[in-house]
Design a protein around this motif. Structure first.
Motif, mmCIF file in Angstrom:
data_model
loop_
_atom_site.group_PDB
_atom_site.id
_atom_site.type_symbol
_atom_site.label_atom_id
_atom_site.label_comp_id
_atom_site.label_asym_id
_atom_site.label_seq_id
_atom_site.Cartn_x
_atom_site.Cartn_y
_atom_site.Cartn_z
ATOM 1 N N UNK A 75 -4.983 13.189 -8.528
ATOM 2 C CA UNK A 75 -5.622 13.905 -9.626
ATOM 3 C C UNK A 75 -7.004 13.347 -9.898
ATOM 4 N N UNK A 76 -7.163 12.041 -9.814
ATOM 5 C CA UNK A 76 -8.468 11.419 -10.050
ATOM 6 C C UNK A 76 -9.487 11.817 -8.989
ATOM 7 N N UNK A 77 -9.002 12.323 -7.854
ATOM 8 C CA UNK A 77 -9.883 12.763 -6.767
ATOM 9 C C UNK A 77 -9.976 14.282 -6.693
ATOM 10 N N UNK A 78 -9.395 14.943 -7.671
ATOM 11 C CA UNK A 78 -9.408 16.406 -7.756
ATOM 12 C C UNK A 78 -8.788 17.037 -6.506
ATOM 13 N N UNK A 79 -7.737 16.395 -6.014
ATOM 14 C CA UNK A 79 -6.998 16.902 -4.849
ATOM 15 C C UNK A 79 -5.634 17.390 -5.324
ATOM 16 N N UNK A 80 -5.301 18.630 -4.967
ATOM 17 C CA UNK A 80 -4.007 19.187 -5.338
ATOM 18 C C UNK A 80 -2.890 18.416 -4.655
ATOM 19 N N UNK A 81 -1.917 17.965 -5.457
ATOM 20 C CA UNK A 81 -0.785 17.198 -4.922
ATOM 21 C C UNK A 81 0.510 17.906 -5.278
ATOM 22 N N UNK A 82 1.468 17.885 -4.384
ATOM 23 C CA UNK A 82 2.745 18.517 -4.665
ATOM 24 C C UNK A 82 3.862 17.917 -3.837
ATOM 25 N N UNK B 246 -5.440 19.110 0.540
ATOM 26 C CA UNK B 246 -4.298 19.092 -0.362
ATOM 27 C C UNK B 246 -3.372 17.977 0.106
ATOM 28 N N UNK B 247 -2.694 17.341 -0.838
ATOM 29 C CA UNK B 247 -1.789 16.238 -0.524
ATOM 30 C C UNK B 247 -0.354 16.680 -0.791
ATOM 31 N N UNK B 248 0.550 16.364 0.130
ATOM 32 C CA UNK B 248 1.936 16.749 -0.031
ATOM 33 C C UNK B 248 2.865 15.583 0.318
ATOM 34 N N UNK B 249 3.811 15.366 -0.587
ATOM 35 C CA UNK B 249 4.855 14.375 -0.383
ATOM 36 C C UNK B 249 6.148 15.099 -0.036
ATOM 37 N N UNK B 250 6.859 14.609 0.955
ATOM 38 C CA UNK B 250 8.069 15.260 1.441
ATOM 39 C C UNK B 250 9.287 14.412 1.069
ATOM 40 N N UNK B 251 10.249 15.039 0.398
ATOM 41 C CA UNK B 251 11.407 14.304 -0.086
ATOM 42 C C UNK B 251 12.612 15.228 -0.193
ATOM 43 N N UNK C 90 0.854 -1.186 0.000
ATOM 44 C CA UNK C 90 0.000 0.000 0.000
ATOM 45 C C UNK C 90 0.888 1.234 0.000
ATOM 46 N N UNK C 91 0.708 2.101 -0.984
ATOM 47 C CA UNK C 91 1.456 3.351 -1.041
ATOM 48 C C UNK C 91 0.822 4.364 -0.095
ATOM 49 N N UNK C 92 1.620 5.301 0.368
ATOM 50 C CA UNK C 92 1.107 6.349 1.255
ATOM 51 C C UNK C 92 1.588 7.712 0.789
ATOM 52 N N UNK C 93 0.805 8.730 1.126
ATOM 53 C CA UNK C 93 1.216 10.119 0.935
ATOM 54 C C UNK C 93 1.598 10.656 2.306
ATOM 55 N N UNK C 94 2.697 11.379 2.365
ATOM 56 C CA UNK C 94 3.221 11.824 3.655
ATOM 57 C C UNK C 94 2.221 12.659 4.440
ATOM 58 N N UNK C 95 1.524 13.571 3.753
ATOM 59 C CA UNK C 95 0.561 14.423 4.448
ATOM 60 C C UNK C 95 -0.677 14.690 3.601
ATOM 61 N N UNK C 96 -1.837 14.482 4.183
ATOM 62 C CA UNK C 96 -3.093 14.975 3.628
ATOM 63 C C UNK C 96 -3.522 16.101 4.558
ATOM 64 N N UNK C 97 -3.599 17.307 4.015
ATOM 65 C CA UNK C 97 -3.780 18.516 4.818
ATOM 66 C C UNK C 97 -5.109 19.174 4.490
ATOM 67 N N UNK C 98 -5.854 19.538 5.507
ATOM 68 C CA UNK C 98 -7.092 20.286 5.300
ATOM 69 C C UNK C 98 -6.792 21.759 5.482
ATOM 70 N N UNK C 99 -7.026 22.512 4.424
ATOM 71 C CA UNK C 99 -6.815 23.962 4.443
ATOM 72 C C UNK C 99 -8.155 24.613 4.116
ATOM 73 N N UNK C 100 -8.730 25.278 5.096
ATOM 74 C CA UNK C 100 -10.063 25.826 4.871
ATOM 75 C C UNK C 100 -11.058 24.691 4.681
ATOM 76 N N UNK C 101 -11.699 24.691 3.511
ATOM 77 C CA UNK C 101 -12.695 23.643 3.242
ATOM 78 C C UNK C 101 -12.236 22.663 2.172
ATOM 79 N N UNK C 102 -10.924 22.579 1.934
ATOM 80 C CA UNK C 102 -10.439 21.634 0.932
ATOM 81 C C UNK C 102 -9.200 20.900 1.426
#
Length: 275
Positions: free
Chosen positions: A154-161, A127-132, A113-125
């Motif tokens: 992207x398939x979930x319309x969540x900003x990733x960076x 965002x996903x961030x990977x730390x490297x 199972x892959x993971x994303x380092x952080x799923x962050x709630x900012x306001x009402x949306x």
């Protein structure tokens, strides 16, 4: 003694799901991976968050440092680390579509199972961030796994960076780290509102007049009959709670003055808080 297996098998995936890992929000969220679940080079750490009021698990110093920035932000309302990209079949399909190998368990060839380092709630949306570390961004295999991750979000319309060490302002983070553990200060309820208010008023006066942080705190300890170090801990508490503010982009040095010190008007009548 046999080395404990850290492999995440299909049975363990189901076990993690039943345990509630990767589920919940705020203080009820459980990360998919905890520090005891993965091999460590000694840099894995834990810390209690201000935003969530729960313990967080970090797999590297860089993850911890980025967390400090998130936890200090007024715009962030939830931080979920080690967030799983489920269902597993979805990331496997993405990998097949783009012609790359899905991450596997060594020696067994079973998909992990892959993971994303952080799923962050900012306001009402969210965002996903990977730390490297920036130095690892030139690795072909790393980029392949990032592309799976990017398409998943992207398939979930969540900003990733991607966040690298080059995005982390060192002085700002070290200052947050310095005040972080005093956010929940156990002396506050013991001292009571009268002493706390006296200390706030007295300490602020010395700091505004330009005395050094250390000297101002020591004088307050002496005049109020407090154990040495109490006022300095509360100085950190007031900064962490944003009752007071200083220039966070320059290293806070107790033997120097508090740069750009001010009492925040929105917190002028707010008392300090305990644990």
């Amino acid at each position: 003694m046999a080395k404990r297996k850290r492999q995440i098998t299909g049975a363990k995936i189901e076990k993690y799901i039943k345990e509630g890992r990767g589920q919940g929000i705020g203080k009820d969220y459980l990360p998919w991976l905890e520090i005891q679940d993965v091999p460590s080079d000694g840099r894995a750490t834990r810390g209690k968050g201000w935003t969530t009021n729960r313990r967080h698990d970090f797999m590297s110093d860089l993850e911890r440092d980025y967390f400090y920035i998130l936890d200090f932000s007024d715009e962030v309302t939830d931080i979920r680390e080690q967030y799983p990209l489920l269902p597993l079949e979805e990331t496997m399909i993405i990998a097949e579509e783009i012609g790359v190998k899905h991450p596997m368990i060594p020696h067994t060839g079973e998909p992990v199972v892959m993971t994303t380092d952080f799923l962050i709630t900012v306001g009402n949306k969210n965002v996903a961030r990977t730390v490297k570390p920036a130095a690892e961004l030139e690795d072909k295999r790393t980029i392949e796994k990032f592309e799976i991750e990017r398409r998943y979000w992207e398939s979930r319309h969540v900003d990733w960076g991607i966040i690298t060490d080059l995005d982390i302002p060192d002085y700002f983070v070290r200052n947050i780290e310095w005040v972080h553990k005093e956010f929940h200060n156990e002396d506050v309820p013991d001292l009571g509102p009268f002493v706390i208010n006296q200390l706030q008023s007295m300490l602020a006066k010395y700091l505004v007049e330009g005395d050094t942080i250390a000297r101002s705190c020591l004088v307050c300890d002496e005049q109020l009959g407090l154990e040495v170090g109490t006022s300095l801990a509360l100085f950190r508490h007031f900064i962490g709670r944003k009752i007071w503010s200083v220039n966070m982009n320059e290293r806070i040095v107790p033997t120097l003055k508090a740069k750009d010190f001010q009492i925040n008007e929105s917190f002028r009548s707010v008392q300090a808080k305990g644990g």
